[in-house]
Design a protein around this motif. Structure first.
Motif, short mmCIF file in Angstrom:
data_model
loop_
_atom_site.label_atom_id
_atom_site.label_comp_id
_atom_site.label_asym_id
_atom_site.label_seq_id
_atom_site.Cartn_x
_atom_site.Cartn_y
_atom_site.Cartn_z
N GLN A 53 1.35 -1.39 0.26
CA GLN A 53 -0.42 -0.46 0.29
C GLN A 53 1.21 1.51 -0.30
O GLN A 53 0.47 2.29 -0.78
CB GLN A 53 -0.68 -0.02 1.36
CG GLN A 53 -1.92 -1.11 1.00
CD GLN A 53 -3.40 -0.63 2.07
OE1 GLN A 53 -2.41 -0.36 3.36
NE2 GLN A 53 -4.32 -0.44 2.20
N GLN A 56 2.28 1.42 -3.70
CA GLN A 56 1.39 1.83 -4.15
C GLN A 56 0.84 3.87 -4.50
O GLN A 56 0.84 4.50 -5.00
CB GLN A 56 -0.39 1.43 -4.45
CG GLN A 56 -1.36 2.20 -4.95
CD GLN A 56 -2.17 1.08 -4.94
OE1 GLN A 56 -2.41 0.55 -3.78
NE2 GLN A 56 -2.99 0.71 -5.75
N ALA A 57 1.08 4.09 -3.09
CA ALA A 57 0.84 5.83 -2.75
C ALA A 57 1.63 5.73 -2.97
O ALA A 57 1.73 7.67 -3.68
CB ALA A 57 0.82 5.91 -1.51
#
Length: 88
Positions: A53, A56-57
């Motif tokens: 995550q 991805q950010a």
């Protein structure tokens, strides 16, 4: 004679009960070991998910996209004079 038969039956029931207890404890230990392994795998997957995550950010951040568009693709913002507004 019946007292001996009753005593033998009680001893057999006691031995069978003890074997049942040993089997149940062994099964409990095996299941607890499996549970511990699964909890460890779950924790590792949660850590990996958090990392993904975060990655991805980072990749989806607008500054990163702008930087890639400028460096790799040679893109730039249009000048004010190059903007054309189309009205219907």
């Amino acid at each position: 004679m019946s007292a001996r038969l009753l005593l033998a039956a009680l001893i057999a029931a006691n031995v069978l009960s003890a074997i049942g207890v040993v089997f149940a404890r062994h099964e409990h230990r095996q299941l607890f070991i499996a549970l511990t392994k699964l909890e460890k795998a779950r924790d590792e997957l949660n850590i990996e998910f958090g990392r993904l995550q975060l990655e991805q950010a980072t990749w989806a951040e607008s500054n990163r996209i702008d930087q890639v568009a400028r460096t790799r693709l040679g893109m730039k913002f249009p000048e004010t004079g190059d903007i054309v507004v189309v009205r219907q």
